[in-house]
Design a protein around this motif. Structure first.
Motif, PDB file in Angstrom:
ATOM      1  N   GLU A 176       0.846  -1.194   0.000  1.00 47.25           N
ATOM      2  CA  GLU A 176       0.000   0.000   0.000  1.00 47.25           C
ATOM      3  C   GLU A 176       0.884   1.248   0.000  1.00 47.25           C
ATOM      4  N   LEU A 177       0.668   2.102  -0.992  1.00 53.35           N
ATOM      5  CA  LEU A 177       1.375   3.380  -1.073  1.00 53.35           C
ATOM      6  C   LEU A 177       0.372   4.500  -0.805  1.00 53.35           C
ATOM      7  N   THR A 178       0.663   5.322   0.189  1.00 50.64           N
ATOM      8  CA  THR A 178      -0.247   6.415   0.559  1.00 50.64           C
ATOM      9  C   THR A 178       0.476   7.748   0.419  1.00 50.64           C
ATOM     10  N   TRP A 179      -0.075   8.618  -0.431  1.00 52.88           N
ATOM     11  CA  TRP A 179       0.466   9.974  -0.585  1.00 52.88           C
ATOM     12  C   TRP A 179      -0.377  10.944   0.238  1.00 52.88           C
ATOM     13  N   LYS A 180       0.330  11.764   1.019  1.00 54.01           N
ATOM     14  CA  LYS A 180      -0.364  12.802   1.768  1.00 54.01           C
ATOM     15  C   LYS A 180       0.661  13.881   2.129  1.00 54.01           C
ATOM     16  N   GLY A 181       0.361  15.105   1.724  1.00 58.07           N
ATOM     17  CA  GLY A 181       1.244  16.210   2.064  1.00 58.07           C
ATOM     18  C   GLY A 181       2.657  16.041   1.546  1.00 58.07           C
ATOM     19  N   ASN A 182       2.797  15.547   0.314  1.00 60.74           N
ATOM     20  CA  ASN A 182       4.107  15.351  -0.326  1.00 60.74           C
ATOM     21  C   ASN A 182       4.981  14.317   0.373  1.00 60.74           C
ATOM     22  N   LYS A 183       4.378  13.484   1.209  1.00 60.81           N
ATOM     23  CA  LYS A 183       5.063  12.337   1.798  1.00 60.81           C
ATOM     24  C   LYS A 183       4.394  11.067   1.291  1.00 60.81           C
ATOM     25  N   ILE A 184       5.185  10.041   1.080  1.00 58.98           N
ATOM     26  CA  ILE A 184       4.644   8.758   0.623  1.00 58.98           C
ATOM     27  C   ILE A 184       4.961   7.704   1.666  1.00 58.98           C
ATOM     28  N   THR A 185       3.916   7.059   2.178  1.00 55.67           N
ATOM     29  CA  THR A 185       4.075   5.984   3.158  1.00 55.67           C
ATOM     30  C   THR A 185       3.893   4.648   2.459  1.00 55.67           C
ATOM     31  N   GLU A 186       4.850   3.773   2.643  1.00 59.12           N
ATOM     32  CA  GLU A 186       4.769   2.423   2.063  1.00 59.12           C
ATOM     33  C   GLU A 186       4.455   1.432   3.177  1.00 59.12           C
ATOM     34  N   LYS A 187       3.418   0.632   2.969  1.00 54.62           N
ATOM     35  CA  LYS A 187       3.010  -0.331   3.984  1.00 54.62           C
ATOM     36  C   LYS A 187       2.910  -1.713   3.359  1.00 54.62           C
ATOM     37  N   SER A 188       3.577  -2.667   3.981  1.00 52.64           N
ATOM     38  CA  SER A 188       3.492  -4.060   3.548  1.00 52.64           C
ATOM     39  C   SER A 188       3.449  -4.920   4.796  1.00 52.64           C
ATOM     40  N   GLY A 189       2.298  -5.557   5.053  1.00 62.12           N
ATOM     41  CA  GLY A 189       2.134  -6.283   6.304  1.00 62.12           C
ATOM     42  C   GLY A 189       2.132  -5.302   7.461  1.00 62.12           C
ATOM     43  N   ASN A 190       3.031  -5.534   8.427  1.00 59.25           N
ATOM     44  CA  ASN A 190       3.116  -4.637   9.587  1.00 59.25           C
ATOM     45  C   ASN A 190       4.261  -3.639   9.461  1.00 59.25           C
ATOM     46  N   ASP A 191       4.870  -3.598   8.292  1.00 62.01           N
ATOM     47  CA  ASP A 191       6.045  -2.757   8.083  1.00 62.01           C
ATOM     48  C   ASP A 191       5.643  -1.456   7.394  1.00 62.01           C
ATOM     49  N   ASP A 192       5.890  -0.319   8.060  1.00 63.99           N
ATOM     50  CA  ASP A 192       5.575   1.001   7.501  1.00 63.99           C
ATOM     51  C   ASP A 192       6.860   1.782   7.256  1.00 63.99           C
ATOM     52  N   LYS A 193       6.964   2.395   6.081  1.00 62.80           N
ATOM     53  CA  LYS A 193       8.117   3.252   5.771  1.00 62.80           C
ATOM     54  C   LYS A 193       7.585   4.555   5.198  1.00 62.80           C
ATOM     55  N   VAL A 194       8.204   5.668   5.588  1.00 67.58           N
ATOM     56  CA  VAL A 194       7.808   6.980   5.080  1.00 67.58           C
ATOM     57  C   VAL A 194       8.948   7.523   4.234  1.00 67.58           C
ATOM     58  N   TRP A 195       8.637   7.828   2.962  1.00 70.04           N
ATOM     59  CA  TRP A 195       9.652   8.340   2.042  1.00 70.04           C
ATOM     60  C   TRP A 195       9.448   9.844   1.852  1.00 70.04           C
ATOM     61  N   THR A 196      10.519  10.616   2.064  1.00 70.25           N
ATOM     62  CA  THR A 196      10.409  12.073   1.933  1.00 70.25           C
ATOM     63  C   THR A 196      11.537  12.666   1.095  1.00 70.25           C
ATOM     64  N   THR A 197      12.765  12.157   1.251  1.00 65.99           N
ATOM     65  CA  THR A 197      13.894  12.746   0.519  1.00 65.99           C
ATOM     66  C   THR A 197      13.812  12.378  -0.957  1.00 65.99           C
ATOM     67  N   GLN A 198      14.494  13.179  -1.779  1.00 63.66           N
ATOM     68  CA  GLN A 198      14.470  12.936  -3.224  1.00 63.66           C
ATOM     69  C   GLN A 198      15.087  11.590  -3.551  1.00 63.66           C
ATOM     70  N   GLU A 199      16.145  11.216  -2.842  1.00 65.62           N
ATOM     71  CA  GLU A 199      16.801   9.931  -3.074  1.00 65.62           C
ATOM     72  C   GLU A 199      15.846   8.776  -2.785  1.00 65.62           C
ATOM     73  N   GLU A 200      15.107   8.895  -1.673  1.00 71.00           N
ATOM     74  CA  GLU A 200      14.147   7.843  -1.307  1.00 71.00           C
ATOM     75  C   GLU A 200      13.014   7.761  -2.329  1.00 71.00           C
ATOM     76  N   LEU A 201      12.541   8.916  -2.771  1.00 69.02           N
ATOM     77  CA  LEU A 201      11.443   8.939  -3.743  1.00 69.02           C
ATOM     78  C   LEU A 201      11.888   8.375  -5.091  1.00 69.02           C
ATOM     79  N   ASN A 202      13.125   8.666  -5.494  1.00 67.61           N
ATOM     80  CA  ASN A 202      13.643   8.110  -6.745  1.00 67.61           C
ATOM     81  C   ASN A 202      13.738   6.597  -6.661  1.00 67.61           C
ATOM     82  N   SER A 203      14.149   6.091  -5.493  1.00 65.85           N
ATOM     83  CA  SER A 203      14.221   4.647  -5.294  1.00 65.85           C
ATOM     84  C   SER A 203      12.833   4.020  -5.413  1.00 65.85           C
ATOM     85  N   LEU A 204      11.828   4.703  -4.867  1.00 68.44           N
ATOM     86  CA  LEU A 204      10.443   4.224  -4.956  1.00 68.44           C
ATOM     87  C   LEU A 204      10.009   4.134  -6.416  1.00 68.44           C
ATOM     88  N   THR A 205      10.360   5.151  -7.200  1.00 72.16           N
ATOM     89  CA  THR A 205      10.003   5.166  -8.619  1.00 72.16           C
ATOM     90  C   THR A 205      10.628   3.986  -9.343  1.00 72.16           C
TER      91      THR A 205
END
Length: 684
Positions: free
Chosen positions: A359-388
């Motif tokens: 599950e990818l959730t965008w809110k306020g220019n932050k993207i939260t990735e959720k898989s099972g019980n694991d949550d990650k919040v991506w904010t930096t450009q490097e992290e967002l590029n990795s997501l892409t």
């Protein structure tokens, strides 16, 4: 796995029951097999079929029996039961002896088949092929169609088949019947009549078993794409051809097994300016093609734009599309202003990836990735590029597609995403760097060679001056002085070499592993395998220890060279010669006999001889670099050819069998870009 929309259903299009008089007749058997309706249905279920067309010879006698028994089996919940769909049908012997399948909707009965046979005026016995219809094949196809059924010529490449029994005008008229969608073709390698190709026909090709006993049911089948089995859905799938039908030869695996695929499962939009206010807008998607239908201005394109955000697909669009998207993402401050977002707008997307839901959730220019019980919040450009990179989804709106036609390079970028361009780029960078390094080294050597000039001429002049001294009464002492000076220089060079060797050897040892096998991955090995590894580790450690001792011995040797050498007779003799030489030089200076200092001449001669040796190596190295440069350029050229070949492969895959796509790759034709790139290289 449950799907939204259509999925693939496994169908045997041609089966017989004991209602056919030739059913169950095996070679050498006195009596034919006559399974019960329950036994027949259990075999269908056992073979994993989802749907079955009951198509007995000129009868529908067993259709009602099978339907009734299927209902009873479901109510009883018997072992081996699985849900299946029965398509009522019949294999009709048409005028001329040709066999024709008629398939009807699930709600049709035995009575409907009897009615059809009456309209066709079949003259033979029910369940047998001893008669034919009065209407010809072309007319029979129309009658079936008018009764709400689908007509499919049976086993066209076998006895009693369309291609075997008809030819000429009669065959051509039948093949051009607008109500004919498909044919049952048993052998895909069969060469169809030339008339088929002349008329540019492309019937959907299905296959069934034509089973006349239990064992053969489901041995041949066709996958058909439908949301839920019914005649309308079947008709649409046959219309779609290869997009709606897969034969067993094309893929024996279940096409519904998509565990190795990635796809978007759902999208939810909350608190948009016009969408998701009060109640979230939720959309579930099929793993295959999805269509969103609505009138102009109903928000179809907005759905596409919302999807960009949780996937971080905000850039790399044509300028006009980019500008429109930026306005789309604005938060309007006043009524009537542009923008589809509010401060608390939230977009959730669920993607099926690598066998799990993410599950990818965008809110306020932050993207939260959720898989099972694991949550990650991506904010930096490097992290967002990795997501892409991890979710490589391509998104195109209608406007976007239109703009692509104006920018051929954008299409090339899309082509390059279909193959491993990143690896190609890495190798290109490596080759380019090799070429730059090669040229840099070659230029340095060329400069050194030019600076050396004509060393042999200079050496000749020096030797002539030295010879003046050598012809004097001091000849022997002066010649010995030359020998001692040259030898001393060589001794110094050799010591430097062994010191450098020691440094390199020490560095290699310090940076090497002390064991061959030392990684957590080996922890799960069996004892015997681990024992073998341990033996090799011990051998390697012993060798490393010996190497360590040898390095220490070499250190001692290098440290002791100077002190040991001072005891050599050569050193004493050199010292004595130097004293005599200095006396001679003093005497010559006092008498002002010679203009050039002999010591300087000797030093210069030794230096020039050293440079001449260097020049030979430099010239050899320079020639090697020139040869390597040619090879590197050839490799770069071949690597560029790979780029074009891979792009051509992608294009060929796109256009193969698709007359609606025309894409051409014009190599080396972007003159404007070529000039711009060239000018950037020469900085003009």
């Amino acid at each position: 796995m449950d799907f939204i929309g259509a999925k693939w259903w496994k169908i045997d299009f041609h089966t017989h029951t004991p209602a056919s008089s030739d059913y169950g007749k095996r070679d050498g058997a006195k009596e034919r097999e006559t399974p019960s309706p329950r036994e027949w249905l259990l075999k269908v279920m056992e073979k994993g079929l989802d749907c079955v067309v009951v198509s007995d010879h000129n009868t529908g006698e067993w259709i009602d029996k099978l339907k009734k028994e299927l209902k009873t089996m479901k109510e009883e919940g018997i072992e081996g039961y699985r849900n299946i769909y029965i398509f009522p049908g019949v294999e009709i012997s048409v005028s001329g002896g040709i066999h024709l399948l008629a398939i009807f909707n699930l709600d049709k009965t035995t009575e409907d088949i009897i009615f059809l046979l009456g309209q066709l005026e079949y003259s033979g016995s029910r369940g047998d092929s001893n008669g034919v219809t009065k209407p010809n094949l072309n007319e029979a196809i129309d009658i079936i169609h008018n009764n709400g059924g689908i007509a499919i010529p049976a086993h066209v490449d076998k006895v009693k088949g369309l291609f075997k029994e008809l030819n000429g005008t009669t065959l051509e008229e039948t093949m051009n019947n607008k109500n004919l969608l498909a044919i049952e073709l048993c052998d895909r390698q069969y060469t169809k009549p030339q008339l088929y190709y002349d008329n540019k026909l492309n019937f959907t090709e299905i296959i069934g078993t034509d089973s006349h006993n239990l064992d053969s049911i489901g041995n041949a089948y066709t996958w058909v794409k439908m949301e839920k089995p019914n005649l309308k859905a079947l008709n649409l799938a046959l219309h779609d051809g290869k997009d709606g039908v897969i034969r067993i030869e094309e893929d024996s695996n279940n096409p519904n097994n998509i565990y190795d695929r990635n796809y978007i499962k759902s999208l939810e939009i909350n608190n948009g300016t016009k969408i998701g206010r009060g109640k979230p807008l939720s959309i579930e998607f099929s793993p295959w093609m999805n269509s969103i239908i609505g009138g102009r201005g109903s928000g179809k394109s907005s759905i596409i734009e919302f999807m960009r955000l949780p996937l971080n697909q905000r850039k790399n669009m044509p300028s006009k599309v980019q500008d429109k998207f930026e306005k789309f993402t604005l938060i309007p401050q006043n009524r009537g202003e542009l923008g589809m977002f509010q401060e608390d707008t939230e977009i959730k997307m669920v993607i099926y990836k690598d066998g799990r839901d993410v599950e990818l959730t965008w809110k306020g220019n932050k993207i939260t990735e959720k898989s099972g019980n694991d949550d990650k919040v991506w904010t930096t450009q490097e992290e967002l590029n990795s997501l892409t990179n991890r979710f490589p989804v391509r998104i195109f709106s209608q406007k976007h597609l239109y703009e692509l036609t104006e920018d051929s390079n954008f299409i090339i970028n899309i082509i390059d995403e279909q193959w491993n361009k990143s690896s190609w780029n890495e190798k290109k960078q490596k080759l380019s760097q090799e070429w730059l390094n090669n040229r840099s080294q070659a230029r340095l050597l060329e400069k050194e060679l030019k600076n050396m000039g004509n060393l042999k001429a200079i050496l000749s002049d020096l030797e002539a001056k030295i010879e003046i001294y050598n012809k004097s009464e001091y000849q022997k002492i002066l010649q010995e002085y030359q020998y001692y000076q040259s030898t001393t220089r060589k001794i110094s060079e050799d010591k430097i070499k062994v010191s450098e060797y020691l440094d390199n050897l020490t560095s290699l040892y310090n940076n090497s592993s002390k064991k061959i096998y030392e990684n957590e991955i080996y922890n799960k090995l069996d004892q015997e395998s681990w024992k073998i590894m341990q033996e090799k580790n011990e051998m390697f450690t012993n060798i490393q220890n010996k190497l360590y001792d040898n390095i220490n011995e070499l250190k001692a040797l290098v440290a002791n060279i100077d002190s040991s050498w001072q005891r050599a007779p050569f050193v004493l003799e050199k010292k004595q010669n130097s004293e005599k030489y200095n006396e001679i030089m003093e005497e010559l200076r006092d008498s002002n006999t010679k203009e050039d200092n002999y010591d300087n001449l000797i030093s210069m001669k030794v230096e020039i001889e050293h440079k001449i040796n260097q020049k030979g190596r430099f010239e050899s190295d320079f020639n090697d670099l020139q040869t390597q440069g040619i090879t590197i350029l050839q490799n770069i050229e071949e690597h560029q050819k790979i780029l074009r070949k891979e792009r051509q492969k992608v294009i060929a895959n796109w256009v193969e069998g698709n007359d609606n796509i025309k894409v051409y790759l014009n190599e080396m034709k972007d003159k404007e870009k070529a000039e711009k790139t060239f000018r950037s290289l020469i900085i003009k």
